[in-house]
Design a protein around this motif. Structure first.
Motif, PDB file in Angstrom:
ATOM      1  N   SER A  58      55.541  49.586  52.926  1.00  0.00           N
ATOM      2  CA  SER A  58      56.988  49.355  52.995  1.00  0.00           C
ATOM      3  C   SER A  58      57.256  47.979  53.602  1.00  0.00           C
ATOM      4  O   SER A  58      56.528  47.531  54.501  1.00  0.00           O
ATOM      5  CB  SER A  58      57.640  50.423  53.866  1.00  0.00           C
ATOM      6  N   PRO A  59      58.326  47.307  53.142  1.00  0.00           N
ATOM      7  CA  PRO A  59      58.652  46.017  53.750  1.00  0.00           C
ATOM      8  C   PRO A  59      59.143  46.146  55.190  1.00  0.00           C
ATOM      9  O   PRO A  59      59.254  45.142  55.901  1.00  0.00           O
ATOM     10  CB  PRO A  59      59.758  45.470  52.837  1.00  0.00           C
ATOM     11  N   LEU A  60      59.446  47.371  55.634  1.00  0.00           N
ATOM     12  CA  LEU A  60      59.895  47.606  57.003  1.00  0.00           C
ATOM     13  C   LEU A  60      58.755  48.028  57.926  1.00  0.00           C
ATOM     14  O   LEU A  60      58.962  48.291  59.101  1.00  0.00           O
ATOM     15  CB  LEU A  60      60.986  48.681  57.022  1.00  0.00           C
ATOM     16  N   SER A  61      57.535  48.061  57.386  1.00  0.00           N
ATOM     17  CA  SER A  61      56.367  48.472  58.166  1.00  0.00           C
ATOM     18  C   SER A  61      55.816  47.307  58.976  1.00  0.00           C
ATOM     19  O   SER A  61      55.903  46.147  58.558  1.00  0.00           O
ATOM     20  CB  SER A  61      55.286  48.988  57.202  1.00  0.00           C
ATOM     21  N   PRO A  62      55.202  47.572  60.140  1.00  0.00           N
ATOM     22  CA  PRO A  62      54.523  46.502  60.883  1.00  0.00           C
ATOM     23  C   PRO A  62      53.434  45.820  60.050  1.00  0.00           C
ATOM     24  O   PRO A  62      53.107  44.652  60.297  1.00  0.00           O
ATOM     25  CB  PRO A  62      53.922  47.235  62.086  1.00  0.00           C
ATOM     26  N   ALA A  63      52.896  46.530  59.054  1.00  0.00           N
ATOM     27  CA  ALA A  63      51.864  45.949  58.188  1.00  0.00           C
ATOM     28  C   ALA A  63      52.404  44.786  57.359  1.00  0.00           C
ATOM     29  O   ALA A  63      51.622  44.031  56.776  1.00  0.00           O
ATOM     30  CB  ALA A  63      51.297  47.031  57.261  1.00  0.00           C
ATOM     31  N   GLU A  64      53.743  44.634  57.326  1.00  0.00           N
ATOM     32  CA  GLU A  64      54.338  43.550  56.540  1.00  0.00           C
ATOM     33  C   GLU A  64      53.900  42.177  57.051  1.00  0.00           C
ATOM     34  O   GLU A  64      53.846  41.210  56.281  1.00  0.00           O
ATOM     35  CB  GLU A  64      55.863  43.661  56.571  1.00  0.00           C
ATOM     36  N   LEU A  65      53.578  42.092  58.327  1.00  0.00           N
ATOM     37  CA  LEU A  65      53.126  40.814  58.878  1.00  0.00           C
ATOM     38  C   LEU A  65      51.889  40.296  58.153  1.00  0.00           C
ATOM     39  O   LEU A  65      51.680  39.084  58.042  1.00  0.00           O
ATOM     40  CB  LEU A  65      52.828  40.964  60.376  1.00  0.00           C
ATOM     41  N   PHE A  66      51.085  41.210  57.634  1.00  0.00           N
ATOM     42  CA  PHE A  66      49.816  40.833  57.014  1.00  0.00           C
ATOM     43  C   PHE A  66      49.784  41.174  55.526  1.00  0.00           C
ATOM     44  O   PHE A  66      48.724  41.342  54.933  1.00  0.00           O
ATOM     45  CB  PHE A  66      48.666  41.545  57.736  1.00  0.00           C
ATOM     46  N   VAL A  67      50.971  41.253  54.906  1.00  0.00           N
ATOM     47  CA  VAL A  67      51.047  41.691  53.517  1.00  0.00           C
ATOM     48  C   VAL A  67      50.333  40.733  52.567  1.00  0.00           C
ATOM     49  O   VAL A  67      49.863  41.136  51.497  1.00  0.00           O
ATOM     50  CB  VAL A  67      52.523  41.891  53.099  1.00  0.00           C
ATOM     51  N   ALA A  68      50.209  39.469  52.935  1.00  0.00           N
ATOM     52  CA  ALA A  68      49.545  38.506  52.058  1.00  0.00           C
ATOM     53  C   ALA A  68      48.107  38.911  51.770  1.00  0.00           C
ATOM     54  O   ALA A  68      47.575  38.614  50.689  1.00  0.00           O
ATOM     55  CB  ALA A  68      49.591  37.110  52.670  1.00  0.00           C
ATOM     56  N   ALA A  69      47.467  39.601  52.716  1.00  0.00           N
ATOM     57  CA  ALA A  69      46.093  40.045  52.486  1.00  0.00           C
ATOM     58  C   ALA A  69      46.010  41.033  51.323  1.00  0.00           C
ATOM     59  O   ALA A  69      44.980  41.126  50.640  1.00  0.00           O
ATOM     60  CB  ALA A  69      45.531  40.677  53.755  1.00  0.00           C
ATOM     61  N   LYS A  70      47.104  41.776  51.075  1.00  0.00           N
ATOM     62  CA  LYS A  70      47.143  42.707  49.942  1.00  0.00           C
ATOM     63  C   LYS A  70      47.596  42.019  48.666  1.00  0.00           C
ATOM     64  O   LYS A  70      47.235  42.437  47.564  1.00  0.00           O
ATOM     65  CB  LYS A  70      48.075  43.872  50.264  1.00  0.00           C
ATOM     66  N   SER A  88      54.236  36.271  55.155  1.00  0.00           N
ATOM     67  CA  SER A  88      53.649  35.151  54.417  1.00  0.00           C
ATOM     68  C   SER A  88      52.382  34.596  55.050  1.00  0.00           C
ATOM     69  O   SER A  88      51.772  33.684  54.509  1.00  0.00           O
ATOM     70  CB  SER A  88      54.682  34.020  54.294  1.00  0.00           C
ATOM     71  N   TRP A  89      51.977  35.127  56.196  1.00  0.00           N
ATOM     72  CA  TRP A  89      50.815  34.579  56.890  1.00  0.00           C
ATOM     73  C   TRP A  89      49.556  34.711  56.034  1.00  0.00           C
ATOM     74  O   TRP A  89      49.226  35.786  55.550  1.00  0.00           O
ATOM     75  CB  TRP A  89      50.620  35.303  58.223  1.00  0.00           C
ATOM     76  N   GLY A  90      48.875  33.589  55.814  1.00  0.00           N
ATOM     77  CA  GLY A  90      47.618  33.594  55.077  1.00  0.00           C
ATOM     78  C   GLY A  90      47.759  33.657  53.570  1.00  0.00           C
ATOM     79  O   GLY A  90      46.778  33.908  52.869  1.00  0.00           O
ATOM     80  N   ARG A  91      48.925  33.389  53.024  1.00  0.00           N
ATOM     81  CA  ARG A  91      49.106  33.493  51.568  1.00  0.00           C
ATOM     82  C   ARG A  91      48.404  32.353  50.842  1.00  0.00           C
ATOM     83  O   ARG A  91      48.304  31.236  51.353  1.00  0.00           O
ATOM     84  CB  ARG A  91      50.600  33.488  51.222  1.00  0.00           C
ATOM     85  N   ASN A  92      47.973  32.635  49.614  1.00  0.00           N
ATOM     86  CA  ASN A  92      47.394  31.593  48.763  1.00  0.00           C
ATOM     87  C   ASN A  92      48.172  31.461  47.456  1.00  0.00           C
ATOM     88  O   ASN A  92      47.614  31.113  46.416  1.00  0.00           O
ATOM     89  CB  ASN A  92      45.906  31.856  48.490  1.00  0.00           C
ATOM     90  N   TYR A  93      49.458  31.733  47.492  1.00  0.00           N
ATOM     91  CA  TYR A  93      50.342  31.675  46.329  1.00  0.00           C
ATOM     92  C   TYR A  93      51.648  30.983  46.742  1.00  0.00           C
ATOM     93  O   TYR A  93      51.978  30.905  47.937  1.00  0.00           O
ATOM     94  CB  TYR A  93      50.665  33.088  45.812  1.00  0.00           C
TER      95      TYR A  93
END
Length: 361
Positions: A58-70, A88-93
């Motif tokens: 979910s975009p409201l989850s704490p996991a959103e901070l690292f969503v770029a890894a997915k 957006s942390w660590g994105r390659n797009y």
């Protein structure tokens, strides 16, 4: 170019403004580009077009901070989010983020559907502009839906990134009503009941419209309904629908005298364009965004004046005046389309990819 559009803000049972905006853009852009989408609940698929998707948090989850890894392994050239909060942390797009409006800086009450901790953060976030700048400057390109918001973004220096307009539009395939058929003595309101929506003025204005019925179409809490019922003039005809289907909404639009929106702040005002595409006249508050959207097709009134609202309704009781407003509405609505917005989105996505490539040479 592979475009990934974030559809995780899609509602589960019925669209709100951002949900419809995202779903409509995905459908239109998929006709001209390689598009896939992100979802966070498979129930969202009922309101989304049939394009490839990936299920993530979910975009409201704490996991959103690292969503770029997915997102990184999905191989997108650019990701487009209809909000500005995507991690957006660590994105390659390349990344396109969207800011719809600045309503909540002036009216900071958060939407009620948000979890309590998020509502607290929401209020804190809107007490200053610097958090918005931090979010938007993470993008390569920022999208917004109107010139009005674009001007406010420039006024408050919200981003150093290019800002591009990717506007709203009515749903395709709507057939304008027959102006010769006239209208029944009803008025419609489609929108939330948050304080800045200013439903109070139209409720009070019904004191001067005893032969009219005001239909309040959206879902409403019992507490808010009680507040508005307490304001209703004696003998006023006001119907609380507590939600309608798209079909019911279109059927009501096809015979009503006018759609009403006396909001004191809006990001766009999609119900105005939806009504106009049907040939339904609109009475709206005289604010810049409604002027931008409605041009000369809308009757503008002081949002603090119940009498001005009632007078605008009475003007539409003249058959020739109603037909003129109906014809103007259809012409104005024809200037908006999701296909045109998809072309603008594609151009913004290409620009974001080019800017990111230049930055990483």
């Amino acid at each position: 170019m592979k475009i990934l559009i974030d559809a995780r803000f899609t509602r589960l049972d019925h669209h709100d403004g951002i949900s419809r905006y995202g779903a409509s853009l995905i459908a239109a852009t998929a006709k001209i580009a390689d598009v896939s989408m992100l979802i966070s609940d498979t129930r969202q698929l009922a309101l989304l077009p049939n394009v490839p998707y990936t299920l993530i948090n979910s975009p409201l989850s704490p996991a959103e901070l690292f969503v770029a890894a997915k997102v990184n392994p999905l191989g997108a050239d650019v990701v487009v989010c209809p909000m500005q909060t995507m991690g957006s942390w660590g994105r390659n797009y390349a990344l396109v983020l969207t800011l719809h409006d600045l309503i909540y800086y002036e009216h900071p009450a958060p939407p009620g559907f948000l979890p309590a901790p998020v509502r607290v953060l929401w209020r804190l976030y809107h007490k200053a502009f610097w958090p918005q700048r931090v979010l938007l400057n993470r993008a390569d390109v920022v999208a917004t839906i109107s010139s009005t918001t674009e001007s406010l973004m420039a006024k408050y220096r919200l981003t150093k990134r290019p800002v591009r307009i990717v506007g709203n539009a009515p749903q395709p395939g709507l057939t304008p009503r027959d102006p010769g058929a006239g209208a029944d003595k009803t008025l419609l309101y489609m929108g939330s009941f948050m304080p800045y929506k200013n439903v109070e003025t139209m409720v009070r204005g019904m004191a001067e419209l005893p032969d009219m019925t005001l239909h309040l179409l959206s879902r409403i809490t019992p507490e808010r309904r009680s507040e508005l019922e307490a304001l209703a003039p004696a003998g006023a005809n006001i119907v609380f629908h507590n939600g309608v289907t798209d079909t019911e909404y279109e059927e009501l639009l096809a015979r009503t005298t006018a759609l009403i929106s006396l909001s004191k702040a809006e990001g766009y005002g999609l119900p105005l364009v939806e009504a106009m595409s049907h040939g339904t006249p609109v009475i709206a508050s005289d604010i810049p965004i409604f002027r931008e959207v409605g041009a000369d097709a809308v009757s503008y009134v002081d949002p603090d004046s119940p009498a001005a609202f009632a007078a605008a309704v009475r003007e539409l009781e003249a058959p020739e005046q109603w037909k003129d407003r109906s014809a103007r509405a259809v012409r104005r609505a024809a200037e908006f389309s999701w296909d045109a917005s998809a072309q603008r989105l594609l151009a913004a996505a290409e620009e974001a990819v080019a800017l990111r490539a230049r930055k990483h040479r």
